[in-house]
Every structure is written in structure tokens, then in C-alpha cells.
Design an enzyme around this catalytic site. Sequence first.
Site, PDB file in Angstrom:
ATOM      1  N   ASP A  43     -23.508 -35.801  21.582  1.00 25.17           N
ATOM      2  CA  ASP A  43     -22.451 -36.235  20.671  1.00 25.17           C
ATOM      3  C   ASP A  43     -21.776 -35.017  20.039  1.00 25.17           C
ATOM      4  O   ASP A  43     -22.418 -34.227  19.365  1.00 25.17           O
ATOM      5  CB  ASP A  43     -23.069 -37.101  19.556  1.00 25.17           C
ATOM      6  CG  ASP A  43     -22.022 -37.621  18.590  1.00 25.17           C
ATOM      7  OD1 ASP A  43     -21.319 -38.575  18.953  1.00 25.17           O
ATOM      8  OD2 ASP A  43     -21.886 -37.048  17.484  1.00 25.17           O
ATOM      9  N   TYR A  48     -15.998 -30.316  15.167  1.00 25.90           N
ATOM     10  CA  TYR A  48     -17.254 -29.554  15.112  1.00 25.90           C
ATOM     11  C   TYR A  48     -17.053 -28.118  15.621  1.00 25.90           C
ATOM     12  O   TYR A  48     -17.884 -27.248  15.366  1.00 25.90           O
ATOM     13  CB  TYR A  48     -18.375 -30.220  15.932  1.00 25.90           C
ATOM     14  CG  TYR A  48     -18.831 -31.582  15.437  1.00 25.90           C
ATOM     15  CD1 TYR A  48     -18.362 -32.116  14.244  1.00 25.90           C
ATOM     16  CD2 TYR A  48     -19.732 -32.341  16.174  1.00 25.90           C
ATOM     17  CE1 TYR A  48     -18.767 -33.371  13.799  1.00 25.90           C
ATOM     18  CE2 TYR A  48     -20.159 -33.598  15.735  1.00 25.90           C
ATOM     19  CZ  TYR A  48     -19.670 -34.110  14.552  1.00 25.90           C
ATOM     20  OH  TYR A  48     -20.086 -35.351  14.133  1.00 25.90           O
ATOM     21  N   LYS A  73     -14.809 -36.909  19.504  1.00 25.96           N
ATOM     22  CA  LYS A  73     -14.100 -37.719  18.506  1.00 25.96           C
ATOM     23  C   LYS A  73     -12.771 -37.072  18.160  1.00 25.96           C
ATOM     24  O   LYS A  73     -12.699 -35.847  17.995  1.00 25.96           O
ATOM     25  CB  LYS A  73     -14.940 -37.857  17.228  1.00 25.96           C
ATOM     26  CG  LYS A  73     -16.395 -38.200  17.486  1.00 25.96           C
ATOM     27  CD  LYS A  73     -17.188 -38.416  16.209  1.00 25.96           C
ATOM     28  CE  LYS A  73     -18.681 -38.433  16.510  1.00 25.96           C
ATOM     29  NZ  LYS A  73     -19.317 -37.117  16.524  1.00 25.96           N
ATOM     30  N   HIS A 106     -12.505 -40.503  14.755  1.00 24.05           N
ATOM     31  CA  HIS A 106     -13.586 -39.978  13.907  1.00 24.05           C
ATOM     32  C   HIS A 106     -13.643 -40.656  12.531  1.00 24.05           C
ATOM     33  O   HIS A 106     -14.714 -41.013  12.063  1.00 24.05           O
ATOM     34  CB  HIS A 106     -13.400 -38.459  13.754  1.00 24.05           C
ATOM     35  CG  HIS A 106     -14.651 -37.731  13.411  1.00 24.05           C
ATOM     36  ND1 HIS A 106     -14.890 -36.438  13.801  1.00 24.05           N
ATOM     37  CD2 HIS A 106     -15.747 -38.095  12.711  1.00 24.05           C
ATOM     38  CE1 HIS A 106     -16.073 -36.050  13.364  1.00 24.05           C
ATOM     39  NE2 HIS A 106     -16.614 -37.036  12.687  1.00 24.05           N
TER      40      HIS A 106
END
Length: 279
Positions: A43, A48, A73, A106
Site C-alpha cells: 500500500d 508518501y 492513492k 486518498h
Amino acid sequence: METYQLANGLSIPVLGFGTWQAKGDDAYQAVLAALKAGYRHIDTAQIYGNEAELGRAIKEAGIPRQELFITTKIWNDKHSYDLAKESIQESLAKLGTDYLDLILIHWPNPVTLRENQAWEQANRDTWRAMEEMLAEGTTRAIGVSNFMIHHLESLLVTAKVKPMVNQVLLTPGCPQTELDAFCQEHNILLEAYSPFGTGKIFSNPGMQEMAGKYGKSVAQVALRWALQHGFLPLPKSLNPVNIAANLDVFDFELSADDMIDLDQIEASAYQSNPDERDF
Ligand SMILES: NC(=O)c1ccc[n+]([C@@H]2O[C@H](COP(=O)([O-])OP(=O)(O)OC[C@H]3O[C@@H](n4cnc5c(N)ncnc54)[C@H](OP(=O)(O)O)[C@@H]3O)[C@@H](O)[C@H]2O)c1
């Protein structure tokens, strides 16, 4: 690993590897360790900042692409038809793959889209792009994250394909019961993010007691709780020993009474209100 089946029939490994706050070489090493330990479901998210490191680790591990399940996402500044598509092309290039297994929105309600409920149309436009990416094979499934019931209801007004997944915070003490019931009714699989309350669960005396009772670790009890609810937990760790131990959760079962106690235990983290976050 066992799998759940999404609404469109796609199999998804029941446990995935979380990568939030894993950056640079840490992200690379952690994902490599996870793949070696047996995880097949990773994931990540555009925000990120580790998609390229994941791509490197996936390549290095040499596991056939079809054996992996990769989620990313769409971030809050990409909530439009065009930006969603463009940003996913960037994600694909960074991850070194030509398709994703799952794309999520997200957050439902970015701070820049709150005036006049602009988030509603933005989500619908983003979703239309995702439906097209699903139809053309850019991704094998589509879903959302941090969507509460009113966000889901708003999206369902125009959605041709229902979200297959909703990724939210689920940890002992925070079972999100109403959202769970709504998602079950609509055949939306709940993924459990922050299953350890981003590390805060380990100092919870009630969790330590429960772990002692089963001769398991606090982490393993928390993951079991998620699995027995039918959630898909996404534990994150940078430590190879913990990474492997978090997979070792398929040889014991929590009793029905202990599941209820864990639902009601003091939570180490709660779902934040997406309508009030400052991003
Ligand atoms: N969609 C969203 O908005 C959203 C939000 C938050 C998270 N997520 C996803 O959910 C994933 C997990 O959530 P999270 O990152 O908040 O953290 P988490 O998985 O709840 O907790 C991670 C922490 O637990 C520790 N840990 C892990 N396994 C352990 C073990 N067996 N024993 C002791 N300590 C252990 C880790 O330390 P060590 O590294 O030392 O093991 C780390 O400090 C994220 O990485 C991300 O993929 C999504």
C-alpha cells in the site's frame, strides 16, 4: 496468502504492507524485506513520496508482476478528471509497472474544495476518470479512503461503478460500526489503516493483557481483530523481525467475547474527521 474477493471478483490478499512515512532507502529496504517475508500486497500513495523506491524494491525482488497487488492513492491536489489521469501515469512510471491493482481517492474533502461543497463535483469527476482507467485496464480495481457515509452517498449519486474498497482507520477500540454496516450493505471492503494506531497500541495495558492471554504479541492480536471483522489490515514496519511476525497471524482465533472486549477497549487512535483536516 488468503484472499478476499472484491465486488468485481478480483482477489486481494487479506493483509497488506503499509508504507506511510517510509522514505528513501528505508522504504526500499522495508518493501524488499516484506516481499521476502511473503507479503504480496503493498500500500502506497502519491503523497508518501516513496513510489519510486517501491518500484526499485519490486524490481529487485523479481516476483512476477501478476503475483503482486499494488495500491496507490490520488492526492488532494489531483481531484479532477485530467489531473487524476495524469497523476496516475506518473505513479505508474515511478512504480515501474504498466498497471495498478487498486487506485483510491486518498481523502474525500481537501481543504481547497470546501467552499460551496466543491469537493462533491471534484470527487465525481475524479471518479469518472478512475472508472475509465478501470475499463481500459490501467487499474484492476478502484476505491476510496477516509470516506465517511455522507461522502460515499454523495459519490454514489453519479458513480457507474461502486467503490470496491474504503481504506479507513480501524484499530481495537475504533471499529467504525456504522460505516462498517454501510460498507457491507454496498459490498465495499474496508481496509484497516493504522492497525497499531501508528505505534501507540503497544503501550496499551488492555492490549498487553489480551496478548498475554493468547500467548501472542499485541501486534498479532490487533491484526487478528481486524481480520475477524472482515477488514483488511495494512501493518507498517521498518523492522524485518516485526515485518515477518506481522504475517504470522493465521494460526489462532480470538473468541467472540474477546472480539467484543477489543471493540470496546480504549483506542490508541481514532479516525480523524476528513471534513476538518487542514490539507
Ligand atoms: N489512507 C490513509 O489516509 C492512511 C493513513 C494512515 C495510514 N495508512 C496506511 O496504513 C499503514 C499503516 O498505518 P501506520 O503507518 O499509521 O502505522 P501502524 O501500522 O499502525 O504502526 C506502525 C508502527 O508500529 C510499529 N510496529 C509494527 N509492527 C510491530 C510489531 N510487530 N511489534 C512492535 N512494533 C511494531 C512500527 O515500528 P517498527 O518500524 O519499529 O516495526 C511503527 O512504529 C500506513 O503505512 C499506510 O500504508 C493510510
